[in-house]
Design a protein around this motif. Structure first.
Motif, PDB file in Angstrom:
ATOM      1  N   THR A   1       0.928  -1.191   0.086  1.00 28.62           N
ATOM      2  CA  THR A   1      -0.004   0.032  -0.116  1.00 28.62           C
ATOM      3  C   THR A   1       0.754   1.069   0.040  1.00 28.62           C
ATOM      4  OG1 THR A   1      -1.843  -1.303   1.010  1.00 28.62           O
ATOM      5  CG2 THR A   1      -1.552   1.162   1.229  1.00 28.62           C
ATOM      6  N   GLY A   2       1.884   1.188   0.946  1.00 33.41           N
ATOM      7  CA  GLY A   2       2.762   2.376   0.734  1.00 33.41           C
ATOM      8  C   GLY A   2       3.383   2.583  -0.674  1.00 33.41           C
ATOM      9  N   MET A   3       3.780   1.567  -1.288  1.00 38.57           N
ATOM     10  CA  MET A   3       4.305   1.767  -2.679  1.00 38.57           C
ATOM     11  C   MET A   3       3.361   2.210  -3.583  1.00 38.57           C
ATOM     12  SD  MET A   3       6.187  -1.937  -2.827  1.00 38.57           S
ATOM     13  CE  MET A   3       7.032  -2.788  -1.243  1.00 38.57           C
ATOM     14  N   PHE A   4       2.200   1.811  -3.454  1.00 38.81           N
ATOM     15  CA  PHE A   4       1.242   2.156  -4.192  1.00 38.81           C
ATOM     16  C   PHE A   4       0.765   3.732  -4.007  1.00 38.81           C
ATOM     17  CE2 PHE A   4      -3.333   3.123  -4.911  1.00 38.81           C
ATOM     18  CZ  PHE A   4      -3.533   2.992  -6.303  1.00 38.81           C
ATOM     19  N   LEU A   5       0.543   4.176  -2.949  1.00 35.44           N
ATOM     20  CA  LEU A   5       0.534   5.420  -2.664  1.00 35.44           C
ATOM     21  C   LEU A   5       1.543   6.268  -3.016  1.00 35.44           C
ATOM     22  CD1 LEU A   5      -1.117   5.278   0.779  1.00 35.44           C
ATOM     23  CD2 LEU A   5      -2.415   5.636  -1.190  1.00 35.44           C
ATOM     24  N   ARG A   6       2.888   5.998  -2.844  1.00 32.76           N
ATOM     25  CA  ARG A   6       3.753   6.645  -3.448  1.00 32.76           C
ATOM     26  C   ARG A   6       4.094   6.845  -4.848  1.00 32.76           C
ATOM     27  NH1 ARG A   6       6.949   9.620  -4.986  1.00 32.76           N
ATOM     28  NH2 ARG A   6       8.978  10.180  -4.276  1.00 32.76           N
ATOM     29  N   ASN A   7       3.598   6.314  -5.570  1.00 38.35           N
ATOM     30  CA  ASN A   7       3.704   6.067  -6.922  1.00 38.35           C
ATOM     31  C   ASN A   7       2.377   6.212  -7.746  1.00 38.35           C
ATOM     32  OD1 ASN A   7       6.677   4.905  -7.314  1.00 38.35           O
ATOM     33  ND2 ASN A   7       5.842   3.828  -6.031  1.00 38.35           N
TER      34      ASN A   7
ATOM     35  N   ALA B   1      -4.739  -1.772 -11.290  1.00 40.95           N
ATOM     36  CA  ALA B   1      -5.141  -3.200 -11.350  1.00 40.95           C
ATOM     37  C   ALA B   1      -4.290  -4.214 -10.460  1.00 40.95           C
ATOM     38  CB  ALA B   1      -5.143  -3.473 -12.839  1.00 40.95           C
ATOM     39  N   GLY B   2      -2.920  -3.770 -10.872  1.00 42.02           N
ATOM     40  CA  GLY B   2      -1.952  -4.798 -10.268  1.00 42.02           C
ATOM     41  C   GLY B   2      -2.199  -4.780  -8.586  1.00 42.02           C
ATOM     42  N   TYR B   3      -2.260  -3.321  -8.105  1.00 43.33           N
ATOM     43  CA  TYR B   3      -2.313  -3.156  -6.775  1.00 43.33           C
ATOM     44  C   TYR B   3      -3.475  -3.979  -6.247  1.00 43.33           C
ATOM     45  CZ  TYR B   3      -3.525  -0.971  -2.358  1.00 43.33           C
ATOM     46  OH  TYR B   3      -3.847  -0.669  -1.086  1.00 43.33           O
ATOM     47  N   GLY B   4      -4.825  -3.818  -6.991  1.00 44.96           N
ATOM     48  CA  GLY B   4      -5.893  -4.547  -6.406  1.00 44.96           C
ATOM     49  C   GLY B   4      -5.929  -6.025  -6.263  1.00 44.96           C
ATOM     50  N   LEU B   5      -5.191  -6.413  -7.413  1.00 47.95           N
ATOM     51  CA  LEU B   5      -5.033  -8.061  -7.589  1.00 47.95           C
ATOM     52  C   LEU B   5      -4.195  -8.662  -6.346  1.00 47.95           C
ATOM     53  CD1 LEU B   5      -5.039  -8.744 -11.559  1.00 47.95           C
ATOM     54  CD2 LEU B   5      -6.653  -9.330  -9.655  1.00 47.95           C
ATOM     55  N   LEU B   6      -3.123  -7.919  -6.400  1.00 48.84           N
ATOM     56  CA  LEU B   6      -2.007  -8.217  -5.434  1.00 48.84           C
ATOM     57  C   LEU B   6      -2.430  -8.167  -3.834  1.00 48.84           C
ATOM     58  CD1 LEU B   6       0.774  -9.341  -5.538  1.00 48.84           C
ATOM     59  CD2 LEU B   6       1.727  -7.066  -5.172  1.00 48.84           C
ATOM     60  N   MET B   7      -3.302  -7.169  -3.692  1.00 45.69           N
ATOM     61  CA  MET B   7      -3.795  -7.212  -2.405  1.00 45.69           C
ATOM     62  C   MET B   7      -5.090  -8.141  -2.022  1.00 45.69           C
ATOM     63  SD  MET B   7      -2.582  -4.614  -0.448  1.00 45.69           S
ATOM     64  CE  MET B   7      -3.913  -4.231   0.957  1.00 45.69           C
TER      65      MET B   7
ATOM     66  N   PHE C   1       1.609  -5.369 -10.972  1.00 40.94           N
ATOM     67  CA  PHE C   1       2.373  -4.306  -9.989  1.00 40.94           C
ATOM     68  C   PHE C   1       3.929  -4.160 -10.172  1.00 40.94           C
ATOM     69  CE2 PHE C   1       3.505  -2.909  -5.635  1.00 40.94           C
ATOM     70  CZ  PHE C   1       2.573  -1.659  -5.662  1.00 40.94           C
ATOM     71  N   GLY C   2       4.350  -5.275 -10.537  1.00 38.07           N
ATOM     72  CA  GLY C   2       6.008  -5.168 -10.765  1.00 38.07           C
ATOM     73  C   GLY C   2       6.372  -4.302 -12.101  1.00 38.07           C
TER      74      GLY C   2
ATOM     75  N   ALA D   1       7.897  -9.153 -10.286  1.00 42.01           N
ATOM     76  CA  ALA D   1       7.336  -9.682 -11.407  1.00 42.01           C
ATOM     77  C   ALA D   1       7.605 -10.902 -11.689  1.00 42.01           C
ATOM     78  CB  ALA D   1       7.447  -8.716 -12.639  1.00 42.01           C
ATOM     79  N   TYR D   2       8.907 -11.231 -11.592  1.00 40.45           N
ATOM     80  CA  TYR D   2       9.343 -12.440 -12.008  1.00 40.45           C
ATOM     81  C   TYR D   2       8.972 -13.532 -10.959  1.00 40.45           C
ATOM     82  CZ  TYR D   2      12.374 -16.503 -12.167  1.00 40.45           C
ATOM     83  OH  TYR D   2      13.093 -17.845 -12.086  1.00 40.45           O
ATOM     84  N   GLY D   3       9.327 -13.270  -9.766  1.00 42.12           N
ATOM     85  CA  GLY D   3       8.915 -14.074  -8.550  1.00 42.12           C
ATOM     86  C   GLY D   3       7.622 -14.708  -8.333  1.00 42.12           C
ATOM     87  N   THR D   4       6.739 -13.752  -8.565  1.00 39.20           N
ATOM     88  CA  THR D   4       5.122 -14.092  -8.171  1.00 39.20           C
ATOM     89  C   THR D   4       4.647 -14.861  -9.368  1.00 39.20           C
ATOM     90  OG1 THR D   4       4.841 -11.826  -9.171  1.00 39.20           O
ATOM     91  CG2 THR D   4       4.738 -11.998  -6.878  1.00 39.20           C
ATOM     92  N   THR D   5       5.283 -14.511 -10.633  1.00 41.93           N
ATOM     93  CA  THR D   5       4.557 -15.233 -11.750  1.00 41.93           C
ATOM     94  C   THR D   5       5.182 -16.518 -11.691  1.00 41.93           C
ATOM     95  OG1 THR D   5       4.668 -13.123 -13.033  1.00 41.93           O
ATOM     96  CG2 THR D   5       4.234 -15.090 -14.371  1.00 41.93           C
ATOM     97  N   SER D   6       6.353 -16.960 -11.440  1.00 41.76           N
ATOM     98  CA  SER D   6       7.032 -18.108 -11.554  1.00 41.76           C
ATOM     99  C   SER D   6       6.496 -19.065 -10.526  1.00 41.76           C
ATOM    100  CB  SER D   6       8.554 -18.057 -11.125  1.00 41.76           C
ATOM    101  OG  SER D   6       8.804 -17.703  -9.792  1.00 41.76           O
TER     102      SER D   6
END
Length: 222
Positions: free
Chosen positions: A62-68, A78-84, A149-150, A168-173
């Protein structure tokens, strides 16, 4: 102490880094996912650590999302919502595995083993009810959300780009785990754990090094 946006950003970064460190630590010498080990004190400690990890990860993300958020656009949202959603589902899974399954392990060991098999990417032999849907949401949110998100973080060029790419790589793998033996589960968690540490440290530095700006709540709209 005055609460500033930069301090909140730095705190979120520390949470993300701590989540990555815990995620990495719980993989070391992890016992097999079976009925025999799920009732042990060691597994209770590990599952509690995983529950804490998911909470810290959600704070950090959430901190990363708000910062960017101004640079993310639809892809980042979309990435933030799905990852959360993925981490929230993972939080529920870890609570069930850590605090519910041990209580029914002696009375219904077959069901417990089926849930544990599904949790590590295997195919349960029996019906595990709505746990199937929970695992599905967790898997899709973690993998697809982490990928989007990555990519959004990488394109934003605010935090460490190597860590964004690794997320992006780690979560998808992790999608490959359904076709691999359980022994691959632990090594496949390492890239995501390192990515969270890298992004967390980068976010902490960004918040700690930026000029102080007081956090003022927005006035309520009428």
């Amino acid at each position: 102490m005055e609460i500033t946006a930069n301090r909140l950003t730095a705190a979120a970064g520390l949470c993300a880094a701590a989540a990555g460190a815990i995620f990495l630590g719980v993989q070391v010498n992890h016992p097999p996912a079976d009925v025999e080990h799920i009732v042990t004190g060691e597994m209770a400690v590990r599952e509690t650590a995983k529950v804490l990890m998911t909470v810290l990860a959600m704070i950090g993300i959430t901190g990363m999302f708000l910062r960017n958020r101004e640079r993310f656009g639809v892809l980042g949202l979309a990435g933030y919502g799905l990852l959360m959603a993925g981490f929230l589902s993972l939080f529920a899974v870890e609570c069930i595995v850590g605090y519910v399954l041990p209580a029914v392990a002696h009375s219904n060991p077959g069901y417990v083993q089926d849930v544990l098999d599904a949790a590590v990417g295997g195919s349960p032999k029996g019906d595990i009810g709505h746990m199937s849907q929970l695992f599905l949401v967790s898997g899709i949110g973690y993998a697809l959300g982490g990928l989007l998100f990555g990519i959004a973080l990488f394109r934003a060029r605010v935090l460490a780009r190597w860590a964004a790419a690794l997320l992006a790589y780690g979560t998808t793998s992790a999608l490959a785990l359904s076709a691999l033996p359980e022994s691959f589960n632990r090594p496949f968690a390492v890239p995501t754990a390192v990515a969270l540490i890298g992004l967390g440290v980068s976010l902490w530095r960004d918040g700690a090094g930026a000029p102080a700006a007081a956090w003022v709540p927005e006035p309520a709209t009428r």
